[in-house]
Scaffold this active site. Sequence first.
Site, mmCIF file in Angstrom:
data_model
loop_
_atom_site.group_PDB
_atom_site.id
_atom_site.type_symbol
_atom_site.label_atom_id
_atom_site.label_comp_id
_atom_site.label_asym_id
_atom_site.label_seq_id
_atom_site.Cartn_x
_atom_site.Cartn_y
_atom_site.Cartn_z
ATOM 1 N N ASN A 68 -11.079 -2.357 -5.183
ATOM 2 C CA ASN A 68 -10.315 -1.494 -6.094
ATOM 3 C C ASN A 68 -10.985 -1.313 -7.463
ATOM 4 O O ASN A 68 -10.658 -0.376 -8.191
ATOM 5 C CB ASN A 68 -8.884 -2.022 -6.288
ATOM 6 C CG ASN A 68 -7.994 -1.876 -5.073
ATOM 7 O OD1 ASN A 68 -7.052 -2.662 -4.872
ATOM 8 N ND2 ASN A 68 -8.252 -0.883 -4.235
ATOM 9 N N ASP A 83 0.829 -1.215 0.000
ATOM 10 C CA ASP A 83 0.000 0.000 0.000
ATOM 11 C C ASP A 83 0.863 1.265 0.000
ATOM 12 O O ASP A 83 1.960 1.271 0.551
ATOM 13 C CB ASP A 83 -0.910 -0.027 1.242
ATOM 14 C CG ASP A 83 -2.079 0.926 1.107
ATOM 15 O OD1 ASP A 83 -2.318 1.443 -0.006
ATOM 16 O OD2 ASP A 83 -2.764 1.171 2.123
HETATM 17 C C1 IPE Z 1 -5.504 -2.636 -0.148
HETATM 18 O O1 IPE Z 1 -5.131 -1.318 -0.335
HETATM 19 C C2 IPE Z 1 -5.506 -3.369 -1.455
HETATM 20 C C3 IPE Z 1 -4.196 -3.558 -2.067
HETATM 21 C C4 IPE Z 1 -3.036 -3.244 -1.552
HETATM 22 C C5 IPE Z 1 -4.228 -4.199 -3.349
HETATM 23 P P1 IPE Z 1 -6.211 -0.152 -0.494
HETATM 24 O O2 IPE Z 1 -5.453 1.096 -0.653
HETATM 25 O O3 IPE Z 1 -7.185 -0.494 -1.548
HETATM 26 O O4 IPE Z 1 -6.944 -0.208 0.911
HETATM 27 P P2 IPE Z 1 -7.824 0.876 1.664
HETATM 28 O O5 IPE Z 1 -8.864 1.329 0.695
HETATM 29 O O6 IPE Z 1 -6.923 1.989 2.048
HETATM 30 O O7 IPE Z 1 -8.366 0.171 2.852
HETATM 31 C C1 IPE Z 2 -1.532 0.256 -3.394
HETATM 32 O O1 IPE Z 2 -1.330 1.614 -3.440
HETATM 33 C C2 IPE Z 2 -1.789 -0.341 -4.751
HETATM 34 C C3 IPE Z 2 -3.177 -0.772 -4.987
HETATM 35 C C4 IPE Z 2 -4.148 -0.721 -4.118
HETATM 36 C C5 IPE Z 2 -3.489 -1.295 -6.292
HETATM 37 P P1 IPE Z 2 -2.544 2.638 -3.450
HETATM 38 O O2 IPE Z 2 -2.922 2.919 -4.846
HETATM 39 O O3 IPE Z 2 -3.637 2.174 -2.570
HETATM 40 O O4 IPE Z 2 -1.836 3.918 -2.807
HETATM 41 P P2 IPE Z 2 -2.472 4.948 -1.778
HETATM 42 O O5 IPE Z 2 -3.028 4.172 -0.644
HETATM 43 O O6 IPE Z 2 -3.520 5.695 -2.518
HETATM 44 O O7 IPE Z 2 -1.311 5.794 -1.360
HETATM 45 MG MG MG Z 3 -4.042 2.425 -0.602
#
Ligand code: IPE
Ligand code: IPE
Ligand code: MG
Length: 245
Positions: free
Chosen positions: A66, A18
């Site tokens: 997502n 993340d």
């Molecule tokens: C969790 O991250 C999913 C992945 C790392 C693929 P998100 O960024 O989607 O999670 P939330 O929305 O902050 O809980």
């Molecule tokens: C994790 O990074 C990757 C996926 C969830 C696909 P994020 O895209 O959630 O990054 P933040 O949380 O917005 O920084």
């Molecule tokens: Mg994230």
Amino acid sequence: MHRITREKLPHHIAVIMDGNGRWAKKNLLNRIMGHKKGAESVHLVVKTCRELGIQYLTLYAFSIENWQRPKNEIRALSSLLEEYLRLELQEMKETGIKLITIGDTDRLPKTVRDALSDAIEETSENSGMVLNLALSYGGRDEIVDAVKRILRDSKSTDIDENTITKDFFSNYLHTANIPDPDLLIRTSGEYRLSNFLLWQLAYTELYFIDVLWPDFSRDDLIKAITDYQQRERRFGLISDQLSEN
Ligand code: IPE
Ligand code: IPE
Ligand code: MG
């Protein structure tokens, strides 16, 4: 310097990768560039885990939730995944990595599904490390899916109340035949599971780190493993009982 001891190596590490978006923002780039840089961390973590002799590595790459992100971001993530699979296949073959997936991968675009099935097929005989990608994955969805399949099977086979044990149920999850994770790492300073492996994480050691995924280094991984190695996993028992066997 962090030292890893061979004996207490986690068999299975799971990672919630993340912070790509925040990394991009911090560096005045668009979110897509964050995912691009994040793919480099994936390469590094896979390589390091393989070198260390980790048996299973599960990476949360795309959650069911997502799918609600902007279309252009989903498209970019799909192309990056496809590119990653095509680029890494040779190295996976050379280093004995077996690729598998969990999640509702039928929802992925055809080109990604093709790249996935090629990589899965071409690495199916490998026995060095299992790389498990969670794609279009949701923990609650997986559990509901298991219940539905049990119900379906109960119409053609002998399944009654007594048949349904924890082991029986586990075998209906996408992770059937994969041991539960020993260590879960989540980057970016968020302290939640975000619908990841809800059943399987029952006794997993949790490790949260403030570093954003694109900045996650080999040293951060080694630190997480050494931290894990210093913990006492009691599984509900008391300390004295653990030294008895
Ligand atoms: C969790 O991250 C999913 C992945 C790392 C693929 P998100 O960024 O989607 O999670 P939330 O929305 O902050 O809980
Ligand atoms: C994790 O990074 C990757 C996926 C969830 C696909 P994020 O895209 O959630 O990054 P933040 O949380 O917005 O920084
Ligand atoms: Mg994230």
